[in-house]
Scaffold this active site. Sequence first.
Site, PDB file in Angstrom:
ATOM      1  N   ASN A  81     -26.226  -4.523  24.839  1.00 45.20           N
ATOM      2  CA  ASN A  81     -25.556  -4.946  26.064  1.00 45.20           C
ATOM      3  C   ASN A  81     -24.182  -5.491  25.678  1.00 45.20           C
ATOM      4  O   ASN A  81     -24.083  -6.578  25.112  1.00 45.20           O
ATOM      5  CB  ASN A  81     -26.388  -6.026  26.755  1.00 45.20           C
ATOM      6  CG  ASN A  81     -25.743  -6.545  28.034  1.00 45.20           C
ATOM      7  OD1 ASN A  81     -24.612  -6.189  28.357  1.00 45.20           O
ATOM      8  ND2 ASN A  81     -26.445  -7.399  28.747  1.00 45.20           N
ATOM      9  N   PRO A  82     -23.101  -4.767  25.969  1.00 44.72           N
ATOM     10  CA  PRO A  82     -21.767  -5.199  25.542  1.00 44.72           C
ATOM     11  C   PRO A  82     -21.286  -6.482  26.205  1.00 44.72           C
ATOM     12  O   PRO A  82     -20.350  -7.126  25.718  1.00 44.72           O
ATOM     13  CB  PRO A  82     -20.878  -4.010  25.926  1.00 44.72           C
ATOM     14  CG  PRO A  82     -21.615  -3.295  26.991  1.00 44.72           C
ATOM     15  CD  PRO A  82     -23.071  -3.484  26.692  1.00 44.72           C
ATOM     16  N   GLY A 127     -23.894 -12.716  26.093  1.00 44.55           N
ATOM     17  CA  GLY A 127     -23.305 -13.845  25.375  1.00 44.55           C
ATOM     18  C   GLY A 127     -21.797 -13.870  25.550  1.00 44.55           C
ATOM     19  O   GLY A 127     -21.267 -13.744  26.636  1.00 44.55           O
ATOM     20  N   GLY A 154     -32.700 -11.131  28.873  1.00 46.57           N
ATOM     21  CA  GLY A 154     -32.815 -10.158  29.965  1.00 46.57           C
ATOM     22  C   GLY A 154     -32.816  -8.731  29.450  1.00 46.57           C
ATOM     23  O   GLY A 154     -33.565  -7.875  29.932  1.00 46.57           O
ATOM     24  N   THR A 155     -31.975  -8.440  28.444  1.00 44.64           N
ATOM     25  CA  THR A 155     -31.943  -7.106  27.835  1.00 44.64           C
ATOM     26  C   THR A 155     -33.257  -6.829  27.118  1.00 44.64           C
ATOM     27  O   THR A 155     -33.827  -5.736  27.212  1.00 44.64           O
ATOM     28  CB  THR A 155     -30.770  -7.000  26.840  1.00 44.64           C
ATOM     29  OG1 THR A 155     -29.555  -7.362  27.498  1.00 44.64           O
ATOM     30  CG2 THR A 155     -30.643  -5.577  26.310  1.00 44.64           C
ATOM     31  N   GLU A 193     -35.883  -5.869  29.554  1.00 43.85           N
ATOM     32  CA  GLU A 193     -35.786  -4.480  30.005  1.00 43.85           C
ATOM     33  C   GLU A 193     -36.384  -3.529  28.982  1.00 43.85           C
ATOM     34  O   GLU A 193     -37.065  -2.558  29.333  1.00 43.85           O
ATOM     35  CB  GLU A 193     -34.322  -4.120  30.281  1.00 43.85           C
ATOM     36  CG  GLU A 193     -33.747  -4.772  31.525  1.00 43.85           C
ATOM     37  CD  GLU A 193     -32.441  -4.131  31.964  1.00 43.85           C
ATOM     38  OE1 GLU A 193     -32.132  -3.021  31.478  1.00 43.85           O
ATOM     39  OE2 GLU A 193     -31.739  -4.726  32.792  1.00 43.85           O
ATOM     40  N   THR A 219     -27.012 -16.303  25.592  1.00 41.82           N
ATOM     41  CA  THR A 219     -26.596 -17.703  25.549  1.00 41.82           C
ATOM     42  C   THR A 219     -27.678 -18.613  24.983  1.00 41.82           C
ATOM     43  O   THR A 219     -27.400 -19.494  24.172  1.00 41.82           O
ATOM     44  CB  THR A 219     -26.210 -18.172  26.969  1.00 41.82           C
ATOM     45  OG1 THR A 219     -25.243 -17.262  27.512  1.00 41.82           O
ATOM     46  CG2 THR A 219     -25.598 -19.563  26.930  1.00 41.82           C
ATOM     47  N   GLU A 243     -34.141 -13.872  34.471  1.00 39.96           N
ATOM     48  CA  GLU A 243     -33.505 -12.959  35.420  1.00 39.96           C
ATOM     49  C   GLU A 243     -34.245 -13.027  36.751  1.00 39.96           C
ATOM     50  O   GLU A 243     -35.393 -13.476  36.827  1.00 39.96           O
ATOM     51  CB  GLU A 243     -33.515 -11.525  34.872  1.00 39.96           C
ATOM     52  CG  GLU A 243     -32.820 -11.346  33.535  1.00 39.96           C
ATOM     53  CD  GLU A 243     -31.332 -11.643  33.600  1.00 39.96           C
ATOM     54  OE1 GLU A 243     -30.695 -11.323  34.629  1.00 39.96           O
ATOM     55  OE2 GLU A 243     -30.791 -12.187  32.616  1.00 39.96           O
TER      56      GLU A 243
END
Length: 315
Positions: free
Chosen positions: A9-10, A13, A67-68, A71, A92, A272
């Site tokens: 996920n780019p 954070g 969250g990533t 998924e 974070t 999330e």
Amino acid sequence: MKRMLFIYNPMAGKEQIKNKLSDIVQIFCKSGFEITIFATQGPEDATNIVQERGEEYDYIVCSGGDGTMNEVATGYMNITKKPICGYIPAGTVNDFASSLKIPKIMKKAAQLITQGSVFRCDLGQFNDRYFTYVCGFGAFTEVSYQTPQEWKNALGKAAYFIEALKHIAEIKAHHMKIIYDGNEIEDNFILGLVSNSVSVAGYKAYSKMNIMMDDGKFEALFIKEIHNPLELQAALNGLMSKKFDSDRMLQFSSSEIKIICDDEVQWTLDGEDGGLCKEVTMKNHQYALPILCDKSVSAQVSHRAAKKAEEVEEK
């Protein structure tokens, strides 16, 4: 060569992976991995790629926040052949990684993936969705996904507390019936956490020795409606001391929990948005996620390792 799908996920954070991606890929290449790289662009991208192509790979590694990771884990539950999973935390708080002692430094986390041992971690089901370490409602559970990403990037954990203060007057009690292991509790509750984790929102709610992340059970903690400052103080003292003996607190372990509410309740899954629900059923899927972590984790959060140690000691 071992085939790896690397999902990142780019935006997670402080977007730190943008400066670390080359180093991470180099570590994997030196260890003999053939890598396919996939950058997420929006919600459920990680779930969809795992479902569509996950079975083609020996390893699936993700980098992002909890969250990533959620998924990716959701994708795992929808495929038959489950590759070994790796996690490079870039969010974070990263509670799930913290519980599994996965390094916060991204290069070290990548190295762990090439050297670590496989730990078969439990996964939670929430109605038809999944969570890796916690689902919750009430009090400040909405804060994690309401907090703007720019605040998280700039302020880190402090961003959550700032957002929480904005909502302190909005805490609402929900009338609920909680059913587990033949027990039925009915009351008004302001907070509920159902977890498989040492750490929740950066707070270590339980003694590490009490948490077994592969025992097929959740740790559940509920706080009842607070009527006066003395009850509030008792609840806070219980949270700080990790002794949940206040009559305002309900704590138990169970593999399946059902909750029926009078009204729609906002839930979160791994920080999330989990949606509004009047009725939820949570089930623990034991050993569902094969994830790479430090060998020492087995000694601290593995039910199987603890049983083996007991057997050796008895002999």
